[in-house]
Design an enzyme around this catalytic site. Structure first.
Site, PDB file in Angstrom:
ATOM      1  CE  LYS A   1       8.768   4.324  -9.228  1.00  0.00           C
ATOM      2  NZ  LYS A   1       7.399   4.187  -9.711  1.00  0.00           N
TER       3      LYS A   1
ATOM      4  CG  ASP B   1      -2.094   0.995   0.920  1.00  0.00           C
ATOM      5  OD1 ASP B   1      -2.899   0.705   0.015  1.00  0.00           O
ATOM      6  OD2 ASP B   1      -2.162   2.065   1.561  1.00  0.00           O
TER       7      ASP B   1
ATOM      8  CG  HIS C   1       7.644   4.741  -2.665  1.00  0.00           C
ATOM      9  ND1 HIS C   1       8.121   5.063  -3.918  1.00  0.00           N
ATOM     10  CD2 HIS C   1       6.329   4.410  -2.851  1.00  0.00           C
ATOM     11  CE1 HIS C   1       7.148   4.953  -4.806  1.00  0.00           C
ATOM     12  NE2 HIS C   1       6.058   4.557  -4.185  1.00  0.00           N
TER      13      HIS C   1
HETATM   14  P1  ITT Z   1      -3.592  -2.063  -5.431  1.00  0.00           P
HETATM   15  O1  ITT Z   1      -4.316  -1.494  -4.222  1.00  0.00           O
HETATM   16  O2  ITT Z   1      -4.437  -3.026  -6.203  1.00  0.00           O
HETATM   17  O3  ITT Z   1      -2.226  -2.587  -5.103  1.00  0.00           O
HETATM   18  P2  ITT Z   1      -3.520   0.700  -6.251  1.00  0.00           P
HETATM   19  O4  ITT Z   1      -2.928   1.434  -7.411  1.00  0.00           O
HETATM   20  O5  ITT Z   1      -4.958   1.007  -5.916  1.00  0.00           O
HETATM   21  O6  ITT Z   1      -3.313  -0.860  -6.480  1.00  0.00           O
HETATM   22  P3  ITT Z   1      -2.731   1.777  -3.695  1.00  0.00           P
HETATM   23  O7  ITT Z   1      -4.083   1.635  -3.085  1.00  0.00           O
HETATM   24  O8  ITT Z   1      -1.535   1.381  -2.881  1.00  0.00           O
HETATM   25  O9  ITT Z   1      -2.587   0.927  -5.021  1.00  0.00           O
HETATM   26  O10 ITT Z   1      -2.587   3.277  -4.190  1.00  0.00           O
HETATM   27  C1  ITT Z   1      -1.340   3.720  -4.568  1.00  0.00           C
HETATM   28  C2  ITT Z   1      -1.489   4.944  -5.446  1.00  0.00           C
HETATM   29  O11 ITT Z   1      -0.426   5.851  -5.090  1.00  0.00           O
HETATM   30  C3  ITT Z   1      -1.254   4.569  -6.899  1.00  0.00           C
HETATM   31  O12 ITT Z   1      -2.461   4.261  -7.573  1.00  0.00           O
HETATM   32  C4  ITT Z   1      -0.571   5.818  -7.437  1.00  0.00           C
HETATM   33  O13 ITT Z   1      -1.529   6.793  -7.750  1.00  0.00           O
HETATM   34  C5  ITT Z   1       0.246   6.282  -6.225  1.00  0.00           C
HETATM   35  N1  ITT Z   1       1.575   5.654  -6.249  1.00  0.00           N
HETATM   36  C6  ITT Z   1       2.063   4.684  -5.426  1.00  0.00           C
HETATM   37  N2  ITT Z   1       3.321   4.347  -5.770  1.00  0.00           N
HETATM   38  C7  ITT Z   1       3.639   5.109  -6.827  1.00  0.00           C
HETATM   39  C8  ITT Z   1       4.782   5.223  -7.637  1.00  0.00           C
HETATM   40  O14 ITT Z   1       5.840   4.426  -7.476  1.00  0.00           O
HETATM   41  N3  ITT Z   1       4.762   6.116  -8.620  1.00  0.00           N
HETATM   42  C9  ITT Z   1       3.692   6.912  -8.827  1.00  0.00           C
HETATM   43  N4  ITT Z   1       2.567   6.871  -8.124  1.00  0.00           N
HETATM   44  C10 ITT Z   1       2.524   5.956  -7.121  1.00  0.00           C
END
Ligand code: ITT
Length: 196
Positions: A174, A69, A179
């Protein structure tokens, strides 16, 4: 080769995590959840939401599963979009436009500090959390989009290490500083110490 269930619907995450495993000689193939999978991410922080997703996937698959997450936290916006990063606006472009608009009264670089956070949780079908970790990567939000790699907020997240946005970095770069990469470093150590 061994396999491990990754609780995500985000193909970019699958690509980044599998690339990191391959690059770090972790001989594990990621398996997606094979049934419709929409856990309610109602935790109050990244670690709680990672646990919720991992537990849901582990119950469906009958074996331990891990989840990521993650999100973008902007200082001037009190940490938003934070755990709401995926739902901040409907599309990738709308999310970035909303973010840049929210920061229009903060023109200076030092006012636009931000970090990405990534929590990883590995959970059994019974709900036991075998491992968890959280890592951050610091940067700031630039005013225009640069680069086409990556996903989400990558085109506006600028990192000093490379003087580039995440979207201008290839996957190997990257995967050294992000993170997700830092959290995966901890997860990979755990995997290597618990080989069975
Ligand atoms: P899952 O829950 O199915 O894993 P998700 O995309 O909905 O997929 P999250 O709930 O963890 O995942 O939301 C993370 C959001 O934060 C993601 O959709 C991006 O908008 C942003 N994000 C996270 N990591 C990122 C990265 O490495 N680069 C750019 N944006 C990122």
């Amino acid at each position: 080769m061994k396999s491990i269930v990754f609780a995500t619907s985000n193909e970019h995450k699958i690509y980044e995590v599998q690339s990191k495993f391959d690059c770090d000689n972790v001989d594990i193939k990621i398996i997606p959840v094979t049934q419709p999978f929409e856990p309610e991410e109602n935790g109050t922080n990244f670690l709680e939401n990672a646990y919720i997703k991992a537990f849901e996937a582990a119950k469906i698959m009958g074996v331990p599963a891990f989840a990521d997450d993650s999100g973008l936290c902007v200082d001037a916006l009190g940490g938003l979009p934070g755990i709401h990063s995926a739902r901040y606006a409907p599309t990738r472009d709308e999310k970035i436009t909303k973010l840049l608009n929210a920061l229009k009264d903060f023109p200076q670089e030092q006012e636009r500090k931000a970090h990405f956070s990534c929590a990883i949780s590995l959970v059994t079908p019974e709900g036991e959390e075998l491992f968890s970790t959280e890592s951050q990567c610091n940067g700031y939000i630039i005013k225009e989009l640069h680069g086409t790699n990556g996903f989400g907020y990558d085109p506006v997240f600028y990192v000093k290490e490379y003087n580039k946005t995440f979207a201008e970095l290839d996957i190997d770069k990257k995967n050294r500083i992000s993170h997700r990469a830092l959290a995966l470093n901890n997860f990979i150590k755990f995997i290597k110490n618990n080989k069975s």
